[in-house]
Design an enzyme around this catalytic site. Structure first.
Site, mmCIF file in Angstrom:
data_model
loop_
_atom_site.group_PDB
_atom_site.id
_atom_site.type_symbol
_atom_site.label_atom_id
_atom_site.label_comp_id
_atom_site.label_asym_id
_atom_site.label_seq_id
_atom_site.Cartn_x
_atom_site.Cartn_y
_atom_site.Cartn_z
ATOM 1 N N HIS A 1 -19.845 41.128 14.763
ATOM 2 C CA HIS A 1 -19.700 41.572 13.363
ATOM 3 C C HIS A 1 -19.057 42.965 13.265
ATOM 4 O O HIS A 1 -18.027 43.146 12.607
ATOM 5 C CB HIS A 1 -21.074 41.669 12.688
ATOM 6 C CG HIS A 1 -21.899 40.436 12.731
ATOM 7 N ND1 HIS A 1 -21.677 39.367 11.905
ATOM 8 C CD2 HIS A 1 -22.976 40.104 13.485
ATOM 9 C CE1 HIS A 1 -22.583 38.430 12.142
ATOM 10 N NE2 HIS A 1 -23.376 38.859 13.095
HETATM 11 C C1 BDR Z 1 -25.070 43.166 10.864
HETATM 12 O O1 BDR Z 1 -26.488 43.259 11.062
HETATM 13 C C2 BDR Z 1 -26.776 43.844 12.313
HETATM 14 O O2 BDR Z 1 -27.616 43.019 13.063
HETATM 15 C C3 BDR Z 1 -25.468 44.020 13.031
HETATM 16 O O3 BDR Z 1 -25.449 45.229 13.770
HETATM 17 C C4 BDR Z 1 -24.422 43.990 11.956
HETATM 18 O O4 BDR Z 1 -24.124 45.286 11.483
HETATM 19 C C5 BDR Z 1 -24.670 41.709 10.863
HETATM 20 O O5 BDR Z 1 -25.273 41.012 9.824
#
Ligand code: BDR
Ligand code: CA
Length: 313
Positions: A233
């Site tokens: 992500h």
């Molecule tokens: C986001 O949530 C966190 O777990 C990750 O670092 C990312 O920023 C993804 O939904």
């Protein structure tokens, strides 16, 4: 490009720093930390560990320990107890600065008007607090890229909400309402499609730190999605900041659902096909400045760039 990173490291936050470090035309000016994947004290130690490991010369400011209006919730099941998949390692040798992450953001934006970009890859609490300190923040920052949201795909932490927005829905809504002229949202609609398969991970050298920390994260995603590999992500948001043409966008006015029984934390927009002369007005935040929501991305190019970034000495 001179950027401030606001993050909750976090395994994929760590990968975002690797990605940014590998871009010759990007300077990380400062890092702010926030609650989210782990408590903010742990996120701060991890940020310090990462800047030391990557030789990033940037101050690290500790940010908000809890959301604006709801209790703290963290995600050690995704990132490990230490936030770096069990490989956080020794205590950092350096310490965070005295100002808070929100103060750091407001002060830097005032000192360098229209020069700095913000990459926010954790809950948006610090950015909301910085808006209280400096209401002109939307005019002072050049560009803002936020990782968060699930617009036309399911959520990842609840059926409808993405984790960063769900960790502080009030803060996310304040940021969307603030009037940033150049705001890009990188949500699950594109990040889930950038899934890196297990072969991508296994092609990394065994002694490469990202490969070690990714083990825990890939195990989580394996059980969550039923297929091996992981979802990058935060590095995809970093890549879209660095190269906006990597993605295509839907422009709209966005809000965060704050009261829905099943949908609290979900990003919403009025996506009805309304003719320009339709008697129906738009329902969702018609007064807000438009933002860009990433809908497709060049995943192959991005994953190649990420491999290069994490294997660079
Ligand atoms: C986001 O949530 C966190 O777990 C990750 O670092 C990312 O920023 C993804 O939904
Ligand atoms: Ca994150």
């Amino acid at each position: 490009m001179r950027i401030i990173v606001d993050a909750d490291p976090g395994i994929d936050d760590a990968l975002a720093l690797y990605y940014l470090r590998a871009q010759p035309d990007i300077e990380i000016v400062a890092i702010g930390t926030v609650h989210g994947n782990v408590p903010v004290e742990q996120a701060t130690k991890n940020a310090l560990r990462l800047v030391e490991r990557l030789n990033i010369e940037a101050p690290v400011a500790m940010g908000a320990a809890k959301p604006l209006a709801q209790p703290l919730m963290t995600a050690e099941d995704v990132h490990g107890q230490d936030g770096l998949g069990g490989y956080a390692g020794d205590e950092p040798a350096t310490t965070h600065t005295q100002e808070s992450a929100a103060e750091q953001l407001a002060n830097l934006a005032r000192a360098h008007p229209d020069e700095l970009d913000l990459l926010a890859i954790g809950p948006l609490t610090n950015v909301a607090l910085a808006l209280q300190i400096e209401p002109r923040l939307p005019d002072l920052l050049r560009r803002v890229v936020v990782m968060g949201g699930a617009l036309n795909v399911p959520g990842n932490i609840t059926s409808h909400a993405e984790a960063n927005f769900w960790h502080d829905p009030e803060a996310a809504d304040l940021v969307l309402a603030a009037g940033f002229e150049d705001l890009t949202i990188v949500g699950l609609d594109v990040t889930m499609a950038s899934h890196a398969p297990q072969e991508w991970l296994e092609a990394l050298p065994l002694d490469c730190y990202p490969r070690r920390i990714l083990g825990f994260y890939a195990d989580f995603y394996g059980s969550f999605l039923g297929k091996k590999g992981f979802v990058p992500h935060d590095p995809l948001a970093a890549a879209i900041l660095a190269q906006p043409h990597l993605a295509s966008y839907h422009e709209d006015r966005f809000a965060i659902e704050l009261t829905g029984r099943y949908t609290r934390g979900k990003i919403v927009a009025d996506q009805r096909f309304l003719a320009p002369d339709s008697p129906f007005g738009r329902d969702v935040a018609p007064e807000r400045t438009k933002a860009r929501y990433a809908v497709t991305a060049d995943h192959a190019t991005f994953l190649d760039q990420l491999r290069h970034a994490v294997t660079q000495p």
